[in-house]
Scaffold this motif. Structure first.
Motif, PDB file in Angstrom:
ATOM      1  N   LYS A 206       0.839  -1.209   0.000  1.00 21.29           N
ATOM      2  CA  LYS A 206       0.000   0.000   0.000  1.00 21.29           C
ATOM      3  C   LYS A 206       0.874   1.259   0.000  1.00 21.29           C
ATOM      4  N   MET A 207       2.011   1.188   0.669  1.00 26.21           N
ATOM      5  CA  MET A 207       2.935   2.318   0.692  1.00 26.21           C
ATOM      6  C   MET A 207       3.707   2.414  -0.637  1.00 26.21           C
ATOM      7  N   LEU A 208       4.051   1.262  -1.193  1.00 26.70           N
ATOM      8  CA  LEU A 208       4.866   1.198  -2.406  1.00 26.70           C
ATOM      9  C   LEU A 208       4.097   1.628  -3.658  1.00 26.70           C
ATOM     10  N   SER A 209       2.876   1.124  -3.803  1.00 36.63           N
ATOM     11  CA  SER A 209       2.137   1.265  -5.071  1.00 36.63           C
ATOM     12  C   SER A 209       1.998   2.690  -5.590  1.00 36.63           C
ATOM     13  N   PRO A 210       1.639   3.665  -4.734  1.00 37.61           N
ATOM     14  CA  PRO A 210       1.471   5.025  -5.261  1.00 37.61           C
ATOM     15  C   PRO A 210       2.781   5.666  -5.738  1.00 37.61           C
ATOM     16  N   GLN A 211       3.916   5.081  -5.360  1.00 34.37           N
ATOM     17  CA  GLN A 211       5.213   5.685  -5.687  1.00 34.37           C
ATOM     18  C   GLN A 211       5.845   5.100  -6.949  1.00 34.37           C
ATOM     19  N   VAL A 212       5.194   4.093  -7.552  1.00 37.74           N
ATOM     20  CA  VAL A 212       5.821   3.401  -8.685  1.00 37.74           C
ATOM     21  C   VAL A 212       4.843   3.286  -9.856  1.00 37.74           C
ATOM     22  N   ASP A 213       5.385   2.897 -11.012  1.00 38.06           N
ATOM     23  CA  ASP A 213       4.573   2.742 -12.222  1.00 38.06           C
ATOM     24  C   ASP A 213       4.108   1.308 -12.431  1.00 38.06           C
ATOM     25  N   VAL A 214       4.765   0.367 -11.784  1.00 37.24           N
ATOM     26  CA  VAL A 214       4.400  -1.043 -11.905  1.00 37.24           C
ATOM     27  C   VAL A 214       4.924  -1.754 -10.656  1.00 37.24           C
ATOM     28  N   VAL A 215       4.205  -2.798 -10.209  1.00 46.58           N
ATOM     29  CA  VAL A 215       4.644  -3.588  -9.053  1.00 46.58           C
ATOM     30  C   VAL A 215       4.877  -5.029  -9.508  1.00 46.58           C
ATOM     31  N   ASN A 225      -0.693 -15.667  -0.126  1.00 44.29           N
ATOM     32  CA  ASN A 225      -0.325 -14.305   0.287  1.00 44.29           C
ATOM     33  C   ASN A 225       0.358 -13.539  -0.846  1.00 44.29           C
ATOM     34  N   SER A 226       1.070 -14.249  -1.749  1.00 46.39           N
ATOM     35  CA  SER A 226       1.697 -13.573  -2.897  1.00 46.39           C
ATOM     36  C   SER A 226       0.637 -13.067  -3.870  1.00 46.39           C
ATOM     37  N   ASN A 227      -0.367 -13.900  -4.134  1.00 45.01           N
ATOM     38  CA  ASN A 227      -1.467 -13.481  -5.011  1.00 45.01           C
ATOM     39  C   ASN A 227      -2.186 -12.256  -4.470  1.00 45.01           C
ATOM     40  N   ARG A 228      -2.350 -12.210  -3.145  1.00 42.07           N
ATOM     41  CA  ARG A 228      -3.030 -11.049  -2.543  1.00 42.07           C
ATOM     42  C   ARG A 228      -2.218  -9.769  -2.737  1.00 42.07           C
ATOM     43  N   LEU A 229      -0.887  -9.870  -2.737  1.00 34.39           N
ATOM     44  CA  LEU A 229      -0.048  -8.679  -2.944  1.00 34.39           C
ATOM     45  C   LEU A 229      -0.231  -8.125  -4.354  1.00 34.39           C
ATOM     46  N   ARG A 230      -0.260  -9.027  -5.337  1.00 33.43           N
ATOM     47  CA  ARG A 230      -0.454  -8.579  -6.726  1.00 33.43           C
ATOM     48  C   ARG A 230      -1.831  -7.936  -6.886  1.00 33.43           C
ATOM     49  N   ALA A 233      -1.932  -4.377  -5.431  1.00 34.80           N
ATOM     50  CA  ALA A 233      -1.337  -3.359  -6.307  1.00 34.80           C
ATOM     51  C   ALA A 233      -2.341  -2.949  -7.385  1.00 34.80           C
ATOM     52  N   ASP A 234      -2.961  -3.943  -8.021  1.00 34.57           N
ATOM     53  CA  ASP A 234      -3.978  -3.658  -9.050  1.00 34.57           C
ATOM     54  C   ASP A 234      -5.115  -2.809  -8.477  1.00 34.57           C
ATOM     55  N   ARG A 235      -5.556  -3.182  -7.297  1.00 32.25           N
ATOM     56  CA  ARG A 235      -6.679  -2.480  -6.672  1.00 32.25           C
ATOM     57  C   ARG A 235      -6.330  -1.027  -6.392  1.00 32.25           C
ATOM     58  N   THR A 238      -2.118   0.486  -9.602  1.00 30.46           N
ATOM     59  CA  THR A 238      -0.786   0.263 -10.176  1.00 30.46           C
ATOM     60  C   THR A 238      -0.748  -1.141 -10.752  1.00 30.46           C
ATOM     61  N   PRO A 239      -0.386  -1.317 -12.024  1.00 30.98           N
ATOM     62  CA  PRO A 239      -0.362  -2.657 -12.599  1.00 30.98           C
ATOM     63  C   PRO A 239       0.531  -3.594 -11.783  1.00 30.98           C
ATOM     64  N   GLY A 240       0.010  -4.763 -11.428  1.00 31.21           N
ATOM     65  CA  GLY A 240       0.773  -5.738 -10.660  1.00 31.21           C
ATOM     66  C   GLY A 240       1.015  -6.999 -11.468  1.00 31.21           C
ATOM     67  N   HIS A 241       2.209  -7.551 -11.363  1.00 28.90           N
ATOM     68  CA  HIS A 241       2.560  -8.800 -12.050  1.00 28.90           C
ATOM     69  C   HIS A 241       3.277  -9.712 -11.062  1.00 28.90           C
ATOM     70  N   MET A 242       3.035 -11.022 -11.188  1.00 26.03           N
ATOM     71  CA  MET A 242       3.681 -11.976 -10.293  1.00 26.03           C
ATOM     72  C   MET A 242       4.633 -12.857 -11.088  1.00 26.03           C
TER      73      MET A 242
END
Length: 315
Positions: A206-215, A225-230, A233-235, A238-242
Motif C-alpha cells: 500500500k505504501m509502495l504502489s502510489p510511488q511506482v509505475d508497476v509492481v 499471500n503472494s497473489n493477494r499482494l499482486r 497493487a492492481d486495486r 498500479t499494474p501488478g505482475h507476479m
C-alpha cells in the motif's frame, strides 16, 4: 532514469523460516529421505531445493513407508491426518506455522463451549482444509460476502469467526462486515487471525504502489499471500505482475516505466528477489532503493528433537 523501489518487509516470514529449518534439520539428523505432507511452503524454488537435498513431498500418507520421518507442512493438517500419521507409526515433526496452530487451538476451545464457526477463506487451500478438519462438522466456509447469506448454522447464539491467515486484510474485513450484519452476536477473534507477516507485506505494498509505475511480486502461483499482494497493487491502480522466477519477467511490463516496485510473498526466498533485481539492471534500471518499513524480529523455535546448536529445545 529507472529506479527500483523495494518494499519493506518482503519475503520470508518467521513461520516459513521455521518450516524450512525443520526439514533441513530433519535431513541433517536422520538422513534422506524425509517425507513432507504437501509442499512445505508454497514456493517452487524452495520445494525443488529441498527435493535435491532429499525431501520427498507426498499428499497421501499411504505413500510413506513405515518407520519413516514425516513432516507436516506450514499450512497445518486436519485431525484425521494427524491421527492417521500416528497410527502408522511415523516419526512426526509438525511444521505448522504457530499462527495457524493458534487458530486450531481457538477452534478446539470454543467448540468445547458449544460454538459453531464461520471460516473466511479459500476453498481447497490446505490451510483451510486443516482448520476445518479440526472438527467433524460445525465450520461453515465463506469465500466472499455473497456466501454469508447461504450459511445455515444450527444455532446463532454461539457463533464465532475464524479466518485463513494469508487473506487480503481488506477482503476479510468486507466479508466480516457481512457476517456481523447477518449475525450481530458473532464472536470475533481476540486478535485478528490474519498473520502479522501477511498484514505487514500488504501494508508495504500500500505504501509502495502510489510511488511506482508497476509492481512486481515474487511468488509462486499457489501462494495465497503472494497473489493477494499482486491483487492489492492492481486495486490501488498500479499494474501488478507476479513472477515465480526471473524467467517469468516480461520486459514489456517495464518499458517506458521510471519506477519499478518490487516485493516478495512470505514464502519467496531473497535469492529470487536478487535475480529479478539483476535482470532489471540488465534492462536499464540504474538504482535500487529500499523503502522504510517494519523490521520483523519474530523467531519461532524448532520442535523438540530438532534443536539448533545453542538453541534450547522447545515443545
Amino acid at each position: 532514469m529507472t529506479e527500483i523501489l523495494l518494499a519493506e518487509p518482503r519475503g520470508f516470514c518467521a513461520g516459513v523460516d521455521r518450516a524450512i529449518d525443520i526439514v533441513e534439520h530433519a535431513l541433517a539428523k536422520f538422513g534422506r529421505p524425509i517425507y513432507v505432507r504437501h509442499e512445505i511452503v508454497h514456493n517452487t524454488y524452495v520445494v525443488n531445493d529441498l527435493k535435491e537435498k532429499g525431501a520427498i513431498f507426498i499428499e497421501e500418507l499411504s505413500d510413506v513407508p513405515p518407520g519413516a520421518t514425516l513432516i507436516f507442512s506450514a499450512h497445518g493438517v486436519s485431525l484425521a491426518v494427524q491421527q492417521e500419521a500416528e497410527r502408522r507409526g511415523f516419526r512426526i515433526f509438525d511444521a505448522t506455522c504457530p499462527l495457524v496452530s493458534k487458530v486450531h487451538v481457538e477452534v478446539a476451545k470454543l467448540h468445547k463451549e458449544g460454538y459453531e464457526f464461520i471460516m473466511i477463506g479459500h476453498k481447497g487451500h490446505p490451510e483451510v482444509e486443516g482448520t476445518m478438519g479440526q472438527l467433524d462438522s460445525g465450520i461453515h466456509l465463506v469465500e466472499d460476502a455473497a456466501d454469508v447469506a447461504r450459511v445455515q448454522p444450527a444455532q446463532t447464539d454461539k457463533l464465532a469467526v475464524v479466518t485463513q491467515t494469508t487473506l487480503s486484510v481488506d477482503d476479510a474485513a468486507e466479508i466480516l462486515a457481512a457476517v456481523k450484519a447477518r449475525f450481530p452476536l458473532v464472536r470475533e477473534p481476540k486478535q485478528q487471525d490474519i498473520c502479522y507477516a501477511t498484514q505487514n507485506r500488504q501494508d508495504a505494498v500500500k505504501m509502495l504502489s502510489p510511488q511506482v509505475d508497476v509492481v512486481i511480486v515474487v511468488g509462486s502461483p499457489t501462494s495465497s499471500n503472494s497473489n493477494r499482494l499482486r491483487e492489492l497493487a492492481d486495486r490501488m491502480g498500479t499494474p501488478g505482475h507476479m513472477v515465480d522466477s526471473v524467467a517469468d519477467l516480461d520486459s514489456a511490463w517495464i518499458e517506458g516505466k521510471q519506477r519499478i516496485g518490487l516485493t516478495a510473498g512470505a514464502s519467496a526466498p531473497d535469492v529470487l528477489v536478487q535475480a529479478v533485481i539483476a535482470r532489471l539492471r540488465e534492462l536499464g534500471a540504474l538504482s535500487v532503493r529500499t523503502l522504510d518499513g517494519i523490521q520483523e524480529t519474530i523467531k519461532f523455535p524448532l520442535p523438540k528433537g530438532l534443536k539448533n546448536d545453542g538453541q534450547a529445545e522447545a515443545g
